[in-house]
Design an enzyme around this catalytic site. Structure first.
Site, PDB file in Angstrom:
ATOM      1  N   ARG A  78      16.171 -33.878   5.479  1.00 31.12           N
ATOM      2  CA  ARG A  78      17.269 -33.316   6.276  1.00 31.12           C
ATOM      3  C   ARG A  78      17.005 -31.832   6.480  1.00 31.12           C
ATOM      4  NH1 ARG A  78      22.037 -31.787   8.020  1.00 31.12           N
ATOM      5  NH2 ARG A  78      23.361 -30.394   6.790  1.00 31.12           N
ATOM      6  N   ILE A  79      17.171 -31.369   7.712  1.00 26.31           N
ATOM      7  CA  ILE A  79      17.107 -29.936   7.988  1.00 26.31           C
ATOM      8  C   ILE A  79      18.437 -29.572   8.629  1.00 26.31           C
ATOM      9  CG2 ILE A  79      14.605 -29.520   8.090  1.00 26.31           C
ATOM     10  CD1 ILE A  79      14.581 -30.199  10.980  1.00 26.31           C
ATOM     11  N   SER A  88      22.316 -26.901   8.485  1.00 25.55           N
ATOM     12  CA  SER A  88      23.032 -25.675   8.114  1.00 25.55           C
ATOM     13  C   SER A  88      23.967 -25.966   6.946  1.00 25.55           C
ATOM     14  CB  SER A  88      23.813 -25.156   9.318  1.00 25.55           C
ATOM     15  OG  SER A  88      24.726 -26.150   9.738  1.00 25.55           O
ATOM     16  N   ARG A 110      23.701 -43.723  22.216  1.00 25.59           N
ATOM     17  CA  ARG A 110      24.866 -42.877  21.910  1.00 25.59           C
ATOM     18  C   ARG A 110      24.536 -41.395  21.916  1.00 25.59           C
ATOM     19  NH1 ARG A 110      29.337 -45.606  18.651  1.00 25.59           N
ATOM     20  NH2 ARG A 110      28.912 -47.804  18.943  1.00 25.59           N
ATOM     21  N   MET A 135      27.359 -31.733   4.623  1.00 32.22           N
ATOM     22  CA  MET A 135      28.073 -33.002   4.733  1.00 32.22           C
ATOM     23  C   MET A 135      27.187 -34.255   4.769  1.00 32.22           C
ATOM     24  SD  MET A 135      31.054 -31.703   7.384  1.00 32.22           S
ATOM     25  CE  MET A 135      32.057 -33.157   7.181  1.00 32.22           C
ATOM     26  N   GLU A 136      25.909 -34.152   4.414  1.00 36.31           N
ATOM     27  CA  GLU A 136      25.017 -35.314   4.582  1.00 36.31           C
ATOM     28  C   GLU A 136      24.080 -35.619   3.411  1.00 36.31           C
ATOM     29  OE1 GLU A 136      25.102 -32.797   6.898  1.00 36.31           O
ATOM     30  OE2 GLU A 136      26.355 -33.756   8.402  1.00 36.31           O
ATOM     31  N   ASP A 196      27.026 -20.022   7.318  1.00 35.36           N
ATOM     32  CA  ASP A 196      28.335 -19.414   7.109  1.00 35.36           C
ATOM     33  C   ASP A 196      28.550 -19.231   5.608  1.00 35.36           C
ATOM     34  OD1 ASP A 196      28.578 -22.466   7.853  1.00 35.36           O
ATOM     35  OD2 ASP A 196      30.147 -22.077   6.398  1.00 35.36           O
ATOM     36  N   GLY A 207      21.143 -32.481  11.930  1.00 37.64           N
ATOM     37  CA  GLY A 207      22.417 -33.103  12.291  1.00 37.64           C
ATOM     38  C   GLY A 207      22.570 -33.239  13.793  1.00 37.64           C
ATOM     39  N   ARG A 217      19.100 -30.263  18.573  1.00 40.28           N
ATOM     40  CA  ARG A 217      18.147 -29.560  17.700  1.00 40.28           C
ATOM     41  C   ARG A 217      16.904 -30.428  17.477  1.00 40.28           C
ATOM     42  NH1 ARG A 217      19.471 -24.233  17.172  1.00 40.28           N
ATOM     43  NH2 ARG A 217      21.556 -23.990  16.417  1.00 40.28           N
ATOM     44  N   ARG A 222      20.862 -18.676  14.590  1.00 37.45           N
ATOM     45  CA  ARG A 222      20.786 -20.065  14.106  1.00 37.45           C
ATOM     46  C   ARG A 222      19.483 -20.713  14.539  1.00 37.45           C
ATOM     47  NH1 ARG A 222      26.140 -23.072  13.043  1.00 37.45           N
ATOM     48  NH2 ARG A 222      27.496 -21.342  12.611  1.00 37.45           N
TER      49      ARG A 222
HETATM   50  O1  GMP Z   1      29.464 -28.022  11.300  1.00 32.21           O
HETATM   51  C1  GMP Z   1      29.426 -29.072  10.396  1.00 32.21           C
HETATM   52  C2  GMP Z   1      28.001 -29.498  10.150  1.00 32.21           C
HETATM   53  O2  GMP Z   1      27.242 -28.401   9.646  1.00 32.21           O
HETATM   54  C3  GMP Z   1      27.869 -30.605   9.129  1.00 32.21           C
HETATM   55  O3  GMP Z   1      26.838 -31.471   9.571  1.00 32.21           O
HETATM   56  C4  GMP Z   1      27.493 -29.895   7.822  1.00 32.21           C
HETATM   57  O4  GMP Z   1      26.425 -30.535   7.144  1.00 32.21           O
HETATM   58  C5  GMP Z   1      27.063 -28.504   8.248  1.00 32.21           C
HETATM   59  N1  GMP Z   1      27.806 -27.348   7.671  1.00 32.21           N
HETATM   60  C6  GMP Z   1      27.399 -26.061   7.846  1.00 32.21           C
HETATM   61  N2  GMP Z   1      28.240 -25.213   7.237  1.00 32.21           N
HETATM   62  C7  GMP Z   1      29.214 -25.965   6.665  1.00 32.21           C
HETATM   63  C8  GMP Z   1      30.395 -25.618   5.903  1.00 32.21           C
HETATM   64  O5  GMP Z   1      30.696 -24.450   5.631  1.00 32.21           O
HETATM   65  N3  GMP Z   1      31.182 -26.656   5.495  1.00 32.21           N
HETATM   66  C9  GMP Z   1      30.883 -27.951   5.786  1.00 32.21           C
HETATM   67  N4  GMP Z   1      31.721 -28.908   5.360  1.00 32.21           N
HETATM   68  N5  GMP Z   1      29.775 -28.300   6.508  1.00 32.21           N
HETATM   69  C10 GMP Z   1      28.943 -27.327   6.947  1.00 32.21           C
END
Ligand code: GMP
Length: 234
Positions: A87-88, A90, A43, A180-181, A204, A20, A24, A217
């Site tokens: 995709r790599i 978190s 961008r 989210m991806e 988390d 993301g 990184r 991380r």
């Molecule tokens: O910090 C948001 C980014 O990290 C996004 O690109 C998500 O894919 C990822 N991410 C890591 N932990 C979480 C989480 O607890 N909730 C959500 N919505 N995104 C997370």
């Protein structure tokens, strides 16, 4: 060259790792690739191409959220010929048995909607990982000694979620984690006949409230890069 990627066609490899965070992407390229070259910075979204064990690889940021990833993945596939996209990133764990820093391989990715949802209209298309990549990533994670889980994840459109009932329902249905991806990456790969996988580490925990310190991380991220590279070229 496209609206968002200022590279020449031959500067992008067929295999693309997508973190993301663009910084990184820079760190991973400089740490793991031989002879990494910057191929995009439009961008501030950085992309690098180099080689890993003799194989050409691009590492390109996706940004956060499915609309952002969708732009880059679409252009990488349709304009630059990317064939394998991993995709790599978190993720937030949603099950008690999943621990901090564990690796999650997203077999499927549920969502409320995706940028692709409109074209499916009345169909709830089921975005899923490429089985070959999933299998090789699983083997790579196991041989590294990572605690690895394979199953469904949830690709959310919100980070600051006002719907705890949805989180609870996802948890009750065995969803391992939220990010989210991935769902949109899987949609695009399916549409264009590409291979895709999301390799995630738990940063988390929605059940325990834990958060990974930033030093940890980096090392979890390094493990994911190696798992993704080994999976892609197994
Ligand atoms: O910090 C948001 C980014 O990290 C996004 O690109 C998500 O894919 C990822 N991410 C890591 N932990 C979480 C989480 O607890 N909730 C959500 N919505 N995104 C997370």
């Amino acid at each position: 060259m496209t609206a968002h990627i200022r590279a020449k066609k031959d500067q992008i490899a067929e295999t693309v790792l997508m973190p993301g965070d663009p910084l990184r992407a820079k760190w991973a390229a400089e740490t793991f690739l031989e002879d990494p070259k910057l191929v995009n910075d439009v961008r501030g979204m950085l992309g690098f191409t180099g080689t890993w064990r003799g194989n050409r690889v691009t590492i390109h940021g996706s940004g956060m959220g499915m609309p952002s990833l969708s732009i880059y993945a679409h252009e990488l596939i349709t304009q630059f010929g990317a064939k394998t996209l991993i995709r790599i990133g978190s993720t937030g764990a949603m099950q008690a048995h999943v621990k901090m820093r564990d690796v999650i391989l997203a077999q499927t990715a549920s969502s409320i909607s995706t940028p692709s949802a409109g074209i499916f209209r009345e169909v709830n298309f089921a975005p899923c990982a490429d089985f070959g990549l999933l299998r090789t990533a699983y083997d790579a994670a196991q041989s590294k000694g990572s605690d690895v889980h394979v199953g469904g994840i949830y690709s959310s459109d919100v980070f600051y979620d006002e719907r705890p009932d949805l989180t609870e329902m996802m948890t009750r249905h065995g969803i391992l984690a939220v990010e989210m991806e991935a769902a949109e990456l899987y949609n695009l790969a399916a549409r264009h006949g590409c291979r895709a996988l999301a390799v995630l580490t738990v940063s988390d925990h929605l059940v325990t409230g834990e958060q990974l310190p930033s030093a940890d991380r980096q090392s979890s991220f390094g493990d994911m890069v190696e798992i993704a590279l080994e999976a892609a070229f197994a």
